[in-house]
Scaffold this motif. Structure first.
Motif, PDB file in Angstrom:
ATOM      1  N   TRP A  96      12.180  42.720  34.824  1.00  0.00           N
ATOM      2  CA  TRP A  96      13.018  41.714  35.498  1.00  0.00           C
ATOM      3  C   TRP A  96      13.083  40.403  34.731  1.00  0.00           C
ATOM      4  O   TRP A  96      13.799  39.474  35.114  1.00  0.00           O
ATOM      5  CB  TRP A  96      12.610  41.495  36.943  1.00  0.00           C
ATOM      6  N   GLY A  97      12.381  40.329  33.590  1.00  0.00           N
ATOM      7  CA  GLY A  97      12.574  39.196  32.694  1.00  0.00           C
ATOM      8  C   GLY A  97      11.619  38.048  32.895  1.00  0.00           C
ATOM      9  O   GLY A  97      11.985  36.894  32.672  1.00  0.00           O
ATOM     10  N   ALA A  98      10.376  38.320  33.304  1.00  0.00           N
ATOM     11  CA  ALA A  98       9.395  37.245  33.487  1.00  0.00           C
ATOM     12  C   ALA A  98       9.077  36.586  32.143  1.00  0.00           C
ATOM     13  O   ALA A  98       8.714  37.269  31.185  1.00  0.00           O
ATOM     14  CB  ALA A  98       8.114  37.794  34.108  1.00  0.00           C
ATOM     15  N   ASP A  99       9.219  35.282  32.077  1.00  0.00           N
ATOM     16  CA  ASP A  99       8.823  34.501  30.902  1.00  0.00           C
ATOM     17  C   ASP A  99       7.343  34.175  31.068  1.00  0.00           C
ATOM     18  O   ASP A  99       6.972  33.285  31.826  1.00  0.00           O
ATOM     19  CB  ASP A  99       9.657  33.222  30.809  1.00  0.00           C
ATOM     20  N   GLU A 100       6.489  34.906  30.351  1.00  0.00           N
ATOM     21  CA  GLU A 100       5.053  34.770  30.580  1.00  0.00           C
ATOM     22  C   GLU A 100       4.516  33.408  30.155  1.00  0.00           C
ATOM     23  O   GLU A 100       3.394  33.046  30.512  1.00  0.00           O
ATOM     24  CB  GLU A 100       4.289  35.897  29.860  1.00  0.00           C
ATOM     25  N   SER A 101       5.279  32.638  29.411  1.00  0.00           N
ATOM     26  CA  SER A 101       4.815  31.297  29.043  1.00  0.00           C
ATOM     27  C   SER A 101       4.805  30.348  30.241  1.00  0.00           C
ATOM     28  O   SER A 101       4.182  29.286  30.186  1.00  0.00           O
ATOM     29  CB  SER A 101       5.697  30.717  27.933  1.00  0.00           C
ATOM     30  N   LEU A 102       5.489  30.702  31.339  1.00  0.00           N
ATOM     31  CA  LEU A 102       5.492  29.855  32.529  1.00  0.00           C
ATOM     32  C   LEU A 102       4.193  29.962  33.316  1.00  0.00           C
ATOM     33  O   LEU A 102       3.869  29.077  34.108  1.00  0.00           O
ATOM     34  CB  LEU A 102       6.657  30.216  33.444  1.00  0.00           C
ATOM     35  N   LYS A 125      22.916  44.011  44.074  1.00  0.00           N
ATOM     36  CA  LYS A 125      21.834  44.605  43.296  1.00  0.00           C
ATOM     37  C   LYS A 125      21.579  43.838  42.012  1.00  0.00           C
ATOM     38  O   LYS A 125      20.437  43.595  41.626  1.00  0.00           O
ATOM     39  CB  LYS A 125      22.157  46.071  42.962  1.00  0.00           C
ATOM     40  N   GLU A 126      22.672  43.454  41.341  1.00  0.00           N
ATOM     41  CA  GLU A 126      22.519  42.789  40.054  1.00  0.00           C
ATOM     42  C   GLU A 126      22.048  41.341  40.186  1.00  0.00           C
ATOM     43  O   GLU A 126      21.778  40.679  39.187  1.00  0.00           O
ATOM     44  CB  GLU A 126      23.822  42.831  39.260  1.00  0.00           C
ATOM     45  N   ASP A 127      21.946  40.817  41.423  1.00  0.00           N
ATOM     46  CA  ASP A 127      21.442  39.462  41.640  1.00  0.00           C
ATOM     47  C   ASP A 127      19.913  39.398  41.693  1.00  0.00           C
ATOM     48  O   ASP A 127      19.326  38.328  41.502  1.00  0.00           O
ATOM     49  CB  ASP A 127      21.967  38.887  42.967  1.00  0.00           C
ATOM     50  N   VAL A 128      19.267  40.530  41.978  1.00  0.00           N
ATOM     51  CA  VAL A 128      17.857  40.486  42.375  1.00  0.00           C
ATOM     52  C   VAL A 128      16.950  40.017  41.244  1.00  0.00           C
ATOM     53  O   VAL A 128      16.067  39.176  41.452  1.00  0.00           O
ATOM     54  CB  VAL A 128      17.403  41.859  42.911  1.00  0.00           C
ATOM     55  N   ALA A 129      17.136  40.539  40.034  1.00  0.00           N
ATOM     56  CA  ALA A 129      16.259  40.132  38.935  1.00  0.00           C
ATOM     57  C   ALA A 129      16.354  38.629  38.699  1.00  0.00           C
ATOM     58  O   ALA A 129      15.336  37.943  38.521  1.00  0.00           O
ATOM     59  CB  ALA A 129      16.612  40.895  37.670  1.00  0.00           C
ATOM     60  N   GLY A 130      17.567  38.070  38.712  1.00  0.00           N
ATOM     61  CA  GLY A 130      17.732  36.633  38.538  1.00  0.00           C
ATOM     62  C   GLY A 130      17.133  35.850  39.689  1.00  0.00           C
ATOM     63  O   GLY A 130      16.545  34.777  39.500  1.00  0.00           O
ATOM     64  N   LEU A 131      17.281  36.366  40.903  1.00  0.00           N
ATOM     65  CA  LEU A 131      16.699  35.716  42.073  1.00  0.00           C
ATOM     66  C   LEU A 131      15.184  35.598  41.919  1.00  0.00           C
ATOM     67  O   LEU A 131      14.594  34.542  42.197  1.00  0.00           O
ATOM     68  CB  LEU A 131      17.065  36.531  43.308  1.00  0.00           C
ATOM     69  N   ILE A 132      14.542  36.648  41.426  1.00  0.00           N
ATOM     70  CA  ILE A 132      13.088  36.612  41.241  1.00  0.00           C
ATOM     71  C   ILE A 132      12.726  35.674  40.090  1.00  0.00           C
ATOM     72  O   ILE A 132      11.727  34.949  40.161  1.00  0.00           O
ATOM     73  CB  ILE A 132      12.541  38.038  41.000  1.00  0.00           C
ATOM     74  N   ARG A 133      13.537  35.647  39.035  1.00  0.00           N
ATOM     75  CA  ARG A 133      13.271  34.705  37.949  1.00  0.00           C
ATOM     76  C   ARG A 133      13.335  33.256  38.453  1.00  0.00           C
ATOM     77  O   ARG A 133      12.540  32.403  38.061  1.00  0.00           O
ATOM     78  CB  ARG A 133      14.264  34.906  36.799  1.00  0.00           C
ATOM     79  N   GLY A 134      14.306  32.974  39.334  1.00  0.00           N
ATOM     80  CA  GLY A 134      14.393  31.642  39.912  1.00  0.00           C
ATOM     81  C   GLY A 134      13.190  31.325  40.781  1.00  0.00           C
ATOM     82  O   GLY A 134      12.648  30.207  40.751  1.00  0.00           O
TER      83      GLY A 134
END
Length: 583
Positions: free
Chosen positions: A205-211, A238-247
């Motif tokens: 889902w694209g977690a930036d581990e530096s955060l 469906k395509e919103d969920v990964a970005g929603l979690i990144r936010g």
């Protein structure tokens, strides 16, 4: 014992002290001049470009200029035009709890007033994650380009508006939980265990581990599963969920000052399960979701507002599957009660021993409406379904016994084969099926014991999966990873140009196989006759220039280029000649 908490970032300490105002987490804040627009406000609030974690952001202190007082204790902004945002929240320091409402403009129309509630999903007081920042729930409102704010009960001095807009990545639209499946390990218990459900991994889902701030902390055991809801929209795609979690991840870490995303797992309205806090889904990772009760639990948050809608079957099944897996790992029952000691919440004082359901709603431990009345109403169903899953596996026939584990052999290199051998097992009639994955994403069509590495694998880690099955027995899965990323040979292409003053310019391109996304990085060594230069590569290309101050005499010279490799793109060399013309 759980590791000690790590020190907070200096930036977050500044936030807790109320020092940081606009641009506290690196967001570029701009108010552009221009037409008043439909809201009558002058200018437009602009989010930054894609910042940390691919999330555009605006963190804006709300003073008299933007949120003026309209009467005693009440403040209201104009209708403020913004660049596109899809998530919003408010933060401040101190114990005040203002009553905040917002309107959003979507597709040219303003929404009714909507309350933004204070966030009650919190880390424990002694966890090292409490930065002193108080925040609201993070609302998902969909793509919007305007906001109006109303505050009652007083305006905190450092009240800050947080607008977020996660970029929609191409991979988000293609994402399917089956493509991110991580399977169970070899059976080791005397009775079958509940299998690990399909979980979308953080990297997927694209977690930036530096955060993240520091290493995960772990509990000694898991006694409970706490159920939450995110109090956000119910109409996301469906395509919103990964970005929603990144936010959400960005808000928890960069605005609230937590060490990571608060929840251990998230479930979307389509029934997909997402890995939340880092540390390993199978481990007892300590979350930041249930104040006073994080030390013996795992937290599942369902994305949506379940004061407004009822959870569908897909949600109920997903919550039951993750709860069954986690509770069974620690030998717990799902339909009973446990006694746990509070670490201090707004409902139970520190050290008070409380009898609670093994699967409870957030409101059972804290003064909150979470997880919404409709989701809370189906918790008895979730408990019953979870226990049924646990019982089905515990009462199963004797498990398949692996007497010699599977092995993975071969070299992870372009064009080479990896071979998965099933090992030995009983009963003898057990059958086996194979699957292969690239960086934990299942490779479509790869279902044999042998896999040949292709260009798309270069730089990725290949893993082979073997499932053993037998009638009347639960299947056993073994997953083995190749010892490193897939490597590939390189081709060195050399071009030359000679100057009349004895100059020699050597152009080098180092290329992996066609179809690979890997890039040759590092340095190359270029030798002309007895002169040598070391040059850095950029996008696989480098240029070496000779003759500055001391040119070559006319004649033909040998040119040798050596690329040592970078661990993924292997080293190679090339030779040619260059002719220096007469002056």
């Amino acid at each position: 014992m759980p590791p000690e908490s790590t020190p907070r970032r200096p930036l977050l300490k500044a936030m807790a002290g109320g020092v940081v105002a606009i641009g506290a987490v690196g967001a570029v804040v701009r108010v552009t001049s221009g037409d008043d627009g439909p809201g009558g406000a002058s200018g437009r609030l602009e989010l930054s470009g894609q910042g940390a974690g691919g999330v555009g952001a605006l963190d804006l202190r709300l003073g008299d200029d933007l949120l003026p007082q309209i009467s005693g204790g009440r403040f209201r902004s104009a209708q403020l035009p913004t660049t596109t945002h899809s998530m919003l929240a408010f933060t401040w320091t101190g114990t005040a709890e203002p009553r905040i409402q917002i309107k959003s403009r979507r597709r040219g129309a303003w929404s009714p007033w909507q309350a933004v509630e204070v966030l009650r999903d919190l880390p424990d007081l002694d966890s090292g994650e409490r930065s002193g920042v108080t925040g609201t729930d993070l609302l998902w409102i969909g793509d919007s380009d305007g906001i109006q704010i109303h505050v009652a009960g007083g305006r905190p001095q450092d009240l800050t508006l947080v607008l977020l807009h996660p970029s929609r990545e191409r991979s988000d639209a293609l994402l399917d939980a089956d493509a991110s499946r991580r399977t169970t390990s070899v059976q080791t218990r005397a009775t079958p265990t509940v299998p690990r459900p399909t979980i979308v991994a953080r990297r997927t889902w694209g977690a930036d581990e530096s955060l993240r701030d520091g290493a995960p902390r772990y509990n000694e055991t898991i006694k409970q599963v706490h159920i939450h809801h995110t109090v956000s929209s119910n109409d996301y795609a469906k395509e919103d969920v990964a970005g929603l979690i990144r936010g959400m991840y960005r808000y928890h870490t960069q605005n609230l000052g937590w060490s990571d995303l608060g929840y251990n797992f998230l479930v979307d309205r389509f029934g997909r399960i997402w890995e939340g806090r880092a540390g390993g889904p199978a481990k007892a990772v300590r979350g930041a979701h249930t104040l006073g009760f994080n030390d013996t639990s795992t937290g599942i948050s369902v994305i949506g507002n379940f004061d407004l809608v009822k959870p569908g079957k897909a949600i109920i099944d997903a919550v039951a599957s993750i709860a069954a897996w986690k509770l069974d790992l620690y030998g717990r029952k799902a339909d009973g009660f446990v006694r746990v000691a509070s670490e201090g919440s707004d409902k139970y004082s520190a050290s008070r021993v409380v009898k609670l359901p093994a699967i409870d709603g957030h409101r059972d431990t804290n003064d909150t409406a979470c997880p919404g009345q409709h989701l809370y109403d189906v918790l008895p169903t979730i408990r019953k379904r979870t226990q049924a899953v646990i019982d089905r596996y515990r009462d199963a026939a004797d498990p398949i016994a692996v007497t010699r584990p599977a092995t993975l052999s071969g070299t992870p290199a372009f064009g080479e084969q990896l071979v998965l051998s099933p090992g030995d097992y009983t009963p003898a009639d057990a059958t086996h099926t194979f699957a292969w994955a690239r960086d934990d994403v299942v490779i479509t069509g790869a279902s044999g014991a042998v896999y040949t590495c292709v260009a798309a694998d270069v730089g990725a880690v290949i893993s082979g999966g073997l499932e053993l099955s037998s009638p009347g027995r639960e299947p056993v899965t073994q997953v083995l990873r190749a010892p490193g990323p897939v490597t590939a040979p390189s081709t060195v292409t050399v071009g030359t140009r000679a100057g009349s003053k004895g100059y020699a310019t050597i152009y080098v391109q180092v290329s992996p196989p066609s179809g690979s996304t890997a890039v040759a990085t590092g340095k190359i060594r270029v030798q002309v006759n007895n002169r040598t230069k070391t040059v850095s590569l950029a996008d696989g290309a480098g240029v070496a220039r000779f003759g500055r101050g001391r040119g070559f005499r006319p004649g033909r010279y040998n040119v040798t280029v050596v690329y040592p490799g970078n661990g993924v793109v292997r080293g190679s060399r090339a030779e040619t000649t260059i002719t220096i013309p007469p002056r």
